[in-house]
Design a protein around this motif. Sequence first.
Motif, PDB file in Angstrom:
ATOM      1  N   ARG A  91      14.116  70.622  49.149  1.00  0.00           N
ATOM      2  CA  ARG A  91      14.865  70.229  49.671  1.00  0.00           C
ATOM      3  C   ARG A  91      16.065  71.008  48.365  1.00  0.00           C
ATOM      4  NH1 ARG A  91      14.074  65.569  53.554  1.00  0.00           N
ATOM      5  NH2 ARG A  91      16.731  65.370  53.588  1.00  0.00           N
ATOM      6  N   ARG A  92      16.106  70.067  47.329  1.00  0.00           N
ATOM      7  CA  ARG A  92      16.956  70.462  46.117  1.00  0.00           C
ATOM      8  C   ARG A  92      17.113  71.438  45.845  1.00  0.00           C
ATOM      9  NH1 ARG A  92      18.318  65.502  42.643  1.00  0.00           N
ATOM     10  NH2 ARG A  92      17.301  63.559  44.020  1.00  0.00           N
ATOM     11  N   GLU A 131      16.511  74.495  47.158  1.00  0.00           N
ATOM     12  CA  GLU A 131      16.748  75.015  47.828  1.00  0.00           C
ATOM     13  C   GLU A 131      18.397  74.768  48.502  1.00  0.00           C
ATOM     14  OE1 GLU A 131      16.340  74.646  52.634  1.00  0.00           O
ATOM     15  OE2 GLU A 131      14.480  74.838  52.163  1.00  0.00           O
ATOM     16  N   LYS A 132      19.081  73.797  48.311  1.00  0.00           N
ATOM     17  CA  LYS A 132      20.749  73.540  48.117  1.00  0.00           C
ATOM     18  C   LYS A 132      21.105  73.116  46.875  1.00  0.00           C
ATOM     19  CE  LYS A 132      20.928  72.270  52.952  1.00  0.00           C
ATOM     20  NZ  LYS A 132      20.181  71.541  52.884  1.00  0.00           N
ATOM     21  N   GLN A 133      20.267  72.845  45.940  1.00  0.00           N
ATOM     22  CA  GLN A 133      20.839  72.450  44.496  1.00  0.00           C
ATOM     23  C   GLN A 133      21.002  73.303  42.929  1.00  0.00           C
ATOM     24  OE1 GLN A 133      19.667  68.533  43.091  1.00  0.00           O
ATOM     25  NE2 GLN A 133      20.886  67.867  45.148  1.00  0.00           N
ATOM     26  N   LYS A 147      31.370  69.504  50.413  1.00  0.00           N
ATOM     27  CA  LYS A 147      32.346  70.430  51.716  1.00  0.00           C
ATOM     28  C   LYS A 147      33.863  69.951  51.549  1.00  0.00           C
ATOM     29  CE  LYS A 147      32.983  70.126  56.705  1.00  0.00           C
ATOM     30  NZ  LYS A 147      33.956  70.615  56.877  1.00  0.00           N
ATOM     31  N   LYS A 196      26.792  78.144  44.509  1.00  0.00           N
ATOM     32  CA  LYS A 196      25.380  76.895  45.480  1.00  0.00           C
ATOM     33  C   LYS A 196      25.363  75.544  46.374  1.00  0.00           C
ATOM     34  CE  LYS A 196      20.263  76.922  45.088  1.00  0.00           C
ATOM     35  NZ  LYS A 196      19.023  77.416  43.809  1.00  0.00           N
ATOM     36  N   HIS A 197      26.367  74.623  45.285  1.00  0.00           N
ATOM     37  CA  HIS A 197      26.584  73.578  46.087  1.00  0.00           C
ATOM     38  C   HIS A 197      28.043  73.268  45.392  1.00  0.00           C
ATOM     39  CE1 HIS A 197      26.140  69.168  46.883  1.00  0.00           C
ATOM     40  NE2 HIS A 197      25.491  69.244  47.322  1.00  0.00           N
TER      41      HIS A 197
END
Length: 292
Positions: A203-204, A206-208, A229, A249-250
Amino acid sequence: MRVVGEENVSLDEPMSEHTTFEIGGPADLFVTPVTSDQLAEVAQIVRSAGAPLFVMGNGSNLLVADEGFRGVVVCTSGALDNANVDGRIMRCEAGVSLADASEMACELGLSGLEFACGIPGSVGGAVFMNAGAYGGQTADVVCEVRVLTADGDVRTLSGDELAFGYRTSRIRTDGLVCLSASFELVPGDSEEIRATMDDLQERRREKQPLEMPSAGSTFKRPEGHFAGKLIADAGLKGASIGGAQVSEKHAGFVVNAGGATAADVRALIHHVQDEVERQFGVRLEPEVRMLP
Ligand SMILES: Cc1cc2nc3c(=O)[nH]c(=O)nc-3n(C[C@H](O)[C@H](O)[C@H](O)COP(=O)(O)OP(=O)(O)OC[C@H]3O[C@@H](n4cnc5c(N)ncnc54)[C@H](O)[C@@H]3O)c2cc1C
């Protein structure tokens, strides 16, 4: 009597080599104690001499000024890495990496540190910050911490005495040095623990923006919102000043996109704070620690 060996002391040490941002000028003196007793002794000597002292771990939540630090940096990461397990209690010196601690717990079939497997900090830094992720936090598993107080006493504090809060603890508010910490874990199945850790790591990834130097989430989570956000909604994804950039990405991460200075990062942080406040009336507070 010498407290640490010559090989554990350096002059004008570039802090860019000790921070995950890869930013920061030289520290006048940089000391890497090998035992927690040495850590306490060095910190006490520096304080008694009246010299500025900064104790750090893996530098994964740190922005060091381009001018560096006029004083003594005592770094626990690298050498101060002894850990042992007695039943369900794992005792780690301050410099043990969270990755190693969670890996060791997994191998021994002890559950509780899964949340920490992808946090690139040390045990001392995690207790200081009450590091947390994916629903877990350091406060949930710490049962005891050995500290050096501002008065120079070595004391053992229970988890309850550490006054943990969101990204804070008594280590931070009372200026304590964390020498070692004990975690109380619960017996679990190694394979299940491994599967949870693998999932969290995935998960990291993918997102970070793990492929770029950063200090993790730049801002604390504001009440009722998510920093990333708000920043993305403000249209700031990819915004840059010099080599510092709001990650594409983030948006919650400011990254060093190449040759960023601390001044670039600070200017970008201020720009993001001002713009988010102008658009949404929320003033973001940095999570990243600044030195000095
Ligand atoms: C890619 C990435 C992902 C991240 N993900 C997360 C996450 O999911 N959750 C999270 O909470 N954080 C996250 N972080 C931030 C960081 O890893 C944590 O805050 C971590 O706890 C910092 O530990 P450190 O050893 O690197 O501390 P440092 O950055 O070296 O220091 C941070 C602060 O702790 C103090 N400190 C460190 N050691 C001691 C000690 N022994 N005694 C007293 N004070 C001490 C320092 O003085 C400093 O003020 C992430 C960072 C990166 C780069």
